[in-house]
Design an enzyme around this catalytic site. Structure first.
Site, PDB file in Angstrom:
ATOM      1  N   ASP A  99       0.886  -1.166   0.000  1.00  0.00           N
ATOM      2  CA  ASP A  99       0.000   0.000   0.000  1.00  0.00           C
ATOM      3  C   ASP A  99       0.921   1.211   0.000  1.00  0.00           C
ATOM      4  O   ASP A  99       1.693   1.397   0.958  1.00  0.00           O
ATOM      5  CB  ASP A  99      -0.885  -0.027   1.254  1.00  0.00           C
ATOM      6  N   TYR A 159      -9.656  14.957  -8.962  1.00  0.00           N
ATOM      7  CA  TYR A 159      -8.564  14.264  -9.658  1.00  0.00           C
ATOM      8  C   TYR A 159      -7.631  15.285 -10.318  1.00  0.00           C
ATOM      9  O   TYR A 159      -6.404  15.238 -10.148  1.00  0.00           O
ATOM     10  CB  TYR A 159      -9.186  13.340 -10.698  1.00  0.00           C
TER      11      TYR A 159
HETATM   12  P1  NAD Z   1      -5.795   1.819 -12.594  1.00  0.00           P
HETATM   13  O1  NAD Z   1      -6.887   2.276 -11.711  1.00  0.00           O
HETATM   14  O2  NAD Z   1      -6.118   0.908 -13.725  1.00  0.00           O
HETATM   15  O3  NAD Z   1      -4.641   1.108 -11.730  1.00  0.00           O
HETATM   16  C1  NAD Z   1      -4.206   1.629 -10.506  1.00  0.00           C
HETATM   17  C2  NAD Z   1      -3.574   0.492  -9.725  1.00  0.00           C
HETATM   18  O4  NAD Z   1      -3.115   1.034  -8.485  1.00  0.00           O
HETATM   19  C3  NAD Z   1      -4.542  -0.648  -9.398  1.00  0.00           C
HETATM   20  O5  NAD Z   1      -3.962  -1.899  -9.723  1.00  0.00           O
HETATM   21  C4  NAD Z   1      -4.755  -0.510  -7.898  1.00  0.00           C
HETATM   22  O6  NAD Z   1      -4.959  -1.758  -7.236  1.00  0.00           O
HETATM   23  C5  NAD Z   1      -3.452   0.113  -7.460  1.00  0.00           C
HETATM   24  N1  NAD Z   1      -3.563   0.843  -6.197  1.00  0.00           N
HETATM   25  C6  NAD Z   1      -4.595   1.580  -5.758  1.00  0.00           C
HETATM   26  N2  NAD Z   1      -4.339   2.063  -4.539  1.00  0.00           N
HETATM   27  C7  NAD Z   1      -3.118   1.623  -4.200  1.00  0.00           C
HETATM   28  C8  NAD Z   1      -2.307   1.793  -3.057  1.00  0.00           C
HETATM   29  N3  NAD Z   1      -2.720   2.489  -1.995  1.00  0.00           N
HETATM   30  N4  NAD Z   1      -1.081   1.218  -3.052  1.00  0.00           N
HETATM   31  C9  NAD Z   1      -0.658   0.463  -4.108  1.00  0.00           C
HETATM   32  N5  NAD Z   1      -1.406   0.268  -5.206  1.00  0.00           N
HETATM   33  C10 NAD Z   1      -2.616   0.836  -5.248  1.00  0.00           C
HETATM   34  O7  NAD Z   1      -5.058   3.130 -13.136  1.00  0.00           O
HETATM   35  P2  NAD Z   1      -4.228   3.299 -14.491  1.00  0.00           P
HETATM   36  O8  NAD Z   1      -5.193   3.628 -15.565  1.00  0.00           O
HETATM   37  O9  NAD Z   1      -3.279   2.210 -14.670  1.00  0.00           O
HETATM   38  O10 NAD Z   1      -3.469   4.671 -14.156  1.00  0.00           O
HETATM   39  C11 NAD Z   1      -2.198   4.698 -13.578  1.00  0.00           C
HETATM   40  C12 NAD Z   1      -1.770   6.142 -13.409  1.00  0.00           C
HETATM   41  O11 NAD Z   1      -1.810   6.818 -14.684  1.00  0.00           O
HETATM   42  C13 NAD Z   1      -2.643   6.971 -12.469  1.00  0.00           C
HETATM   43  O12 NAD Z   1      -1.845   7.895 -11.779  1.00  0.00           O
HETATM   44  C14 NAD Z   1      -3.557   7.723 -13.416  1.00  0.00           C
HETATM   45  O13 NAD Z   1      -3.996   8.920 -12.867  1.00  0.00           O
HETATM   46  C15 NAD Z   1      -2.626   7.973 -14.588  1.00  0.00           C
HETATM   47  N6  NAD Z   1      -3.356   8.202 -15.824  1.00  0.00           N
HETATM   48  C16 NAD Z   1      -4.048   7.187 -16.420  1.00  0.00           C
HETATM   49  C17 NAD Z   1      -4.741   7.434 -17.593  1.00  0.00           C
HETATM   50  C18 NAD Z   1      -5.522   6.357 -18.295  1.00  0.00           C
HETATM   51  O14 NAD Z   1      -6.231   6.641 -19.275  1.00  0.00           O
HETATM   52  N7  NAD Z   1      -5.427   5.094 -17.849  1.00  0.00           N
HETATM   53  C19 NAD Z   1      -4.741   8.732 -18.158  1.00  0.00           C
HETATM   54  C20 NAD Z   1      -4.062   9.744 -17.490  1.00  0.00           C
HETATM   55  C21 NAD Z   1      -3.345   9.470 -16.345  1.00  0.00           C
HETATM   56  C1  AKB Z   2      -9.527   9.455 -16.655  1.00  0.00           C
HETATM   57  O1  AKB Z   2     -10.453   9.479 -17.499  1.00  0.00           O
HETATM   58  O2  AKB Z   2      -9.662   9.707 -15.454  1.00  0.00           O
HETATM   59  C2  AKB Z   2      -8.150   9.137 -17.155  1.00  0.00           C
HETATM   60  C3  AKB Z   2      -7.399  10.398 -17.465  1.00  0.00           C
HETATM   61  C4  AKB Z   2      -7.546  11.035 -18.780  1.00  0.00           C
HETATM   62  O3  AKB Z   2      -6.700  10.896 -16.621  1.00  0.00           O
HETATM   63  N1  AKB Z   2      -8.252   8.278 -18.293  1.00  0.00           N
END
Ligand code: NAD
Ligand code: AKB
Length: 310
Positions: A51, A141
């Site tokens: 965590d 966010y």
């Molecule tokens: P996701 O929600 O798919 O994965 C997040 C992971 O973090 C999950 O496996 C969850 O179990 C884990 N997690 C949650 N709380 C936790 C904790 N306290 N300790 C350890 N692990 C924990 O998210 P994602 O889409 O893979 O995004 C990853 C990062 O990229 C985030 O910071 C998100 O804001 C950023 N991001 C994602 C996107 C997108 O489209 N996917 C776009 C912009 C930014």
């Molecule tokens: C969301 O929709 O929250 C993400 C992002 C663009 O940060 N895919």
């Protein structure tokens, strides 16, 4: 053989699963340690239950594996964060502080932390949004991502922390499921197109958003992390662009393969979030500083998504 030891925190999410696979190919399977709240049933390779809010456990893992680089992916995304704003702030900010402080103390050498197009807000110019512009996010966010960007730059300037970041657009891939974002419809639509030849969008007609195919996002991330430090001139976070489309645009691309595909609309609370975000992104700085260039447009992505999901 690589001398780097990498820890991915939040490794079992949409990005982490794909990033881990690529980093393991590049740096060696055992040189990439995955960390998440719980293991998957089919978890492969070095894995630690972690965590990110537990600083002592994080330090223990860093020391145990001799970690040199951390990719911090654990966060609540836009839609989930709106349902639990206080916890979203706690996770998105304190997780980042634990990693930045470890770098400041010399425990690790390099940090990757993703930001998002959510850092922009309703007052931002929505078309071809530049790197530097009005930024007044109105989602929890976006507020946490903007604050995170400021802290990344601060830790770099004050303490010399080598932290690198990208403002991802909505990411679309077939290997992993999205985790509670506003752009998730653009992944769901492909699954439903194959299963039912129809989809009901939770975003309204005409909602254009910046998006990117996952392979481009992973490549951008690793290219930025491997760029010589002097090329990384922005230490808050880089704009990167892939493509932009609205629900009808992606539906039209799907119909080239599934002609009877139908799209309907039932917008929910995520519409207000989407309406506050840019429609397209100007990524001139990323192109100039570290030669960023996307490879996937909408039709190329649709072809890969449909053929793999089938
Ligand atoms: P996701 O929600 O798919 O994965 C997040 C992971 O973090 C999950 O496996 C969850 O179990 C884990 N997690 C949650 N709380 C936790 C904790 N306290 N300790 C350890 N692990 C924990 O998210 P994602 O889409 O893979 O995004 C990853 C990062 O990229 C985030 O910071 C998100 O804001 C950023 N991001 C994602 C996107 C997108 O489209 N996917 C776009 C912009 C930014
Ligand atoms: C969301 O929709 O929250 C993400 C992002 C663009 O940060 N895919």
């Amino acid at each position: 053989m690589s001398t780097e030891k990498i820890l991915i925190i939040g490794s079992n999410g949409q990005i982490g699963l794909e990033l881990a696979a690529t980093l393991r190919k590049n740096y060696g399977f055992d040189n990439v340690v995955c960390g998440d709240l719980r293991a998957l049933d089919n978890q492969e390779g070095p894995f630690e239950v972690l965590d990110v809010l537990d600083k002592d456990r994080f330090h223990e893992i860093v020391k145990k594996h001799g970690i040199t680089q951390v990719y911090l992916l654990a966060a609540l995304l836009s839609a989930t964060a709106e349902k639990n704003p206080k916890f979203a702030w706690d996770l998105n900010m304190n997780g980042l502080f634990h990693i930045l402080d470890a770098a400041k103390e010399g425990l690790i050498k390099k940090v990757y932390w993703p930001s998002s197009i959510a850092v922009f807000g309703p007052g931002t110019p929505r078309v071809n949004t530049p790197q530097y512009t009005v930024m007044e996010p109105n989602t929890i966010y976006g507020i946490s991502k903007q604050a995170g960007e400021r802290f990344c730059e601060y830790y770099h300037q004050k303490y010399g922390v080598d932290v690198r970041s990208i403002r991802y657009p909505g990411l679309i891939g077939w290997k992993s499921a999205p985790g509670g974002g506003t752009t998730d419809y653009a992944v769901h639509i492909y699954h439903e197109a194959i299963k039912n030849a129809s989809y009901t969008s939770f975003l309204a007609a005409g909602t254009t958003l910046p998006m990117m195919y996952m392979d481009d996002a992973i490549r951008a991330t690793i290219e930025l992390m491997e760029a010589p430090a002097e090329q990384v001139k922005i230490r808050s976070s880089y704009n990167v662009a892939g493509m932009s489309f609205d629900p009808e645009g992606i539906a039209a691309s799907i119909r080239k393969h599934i002609p009877n595909f139908t799209l309907s609309y039932n917008p929910d609370f995520r519409q207000a979030i989407a309406d506050s975000w840019p429609q397209s992104i100007n990524d001139a700085e990323a192109r100039e500083h570290w030669n960023w260039k996307p490879e996937f447009d909408l039709d190329k992505m649709t072809e890969v998504m449909l053929s793999n999901l089938k």
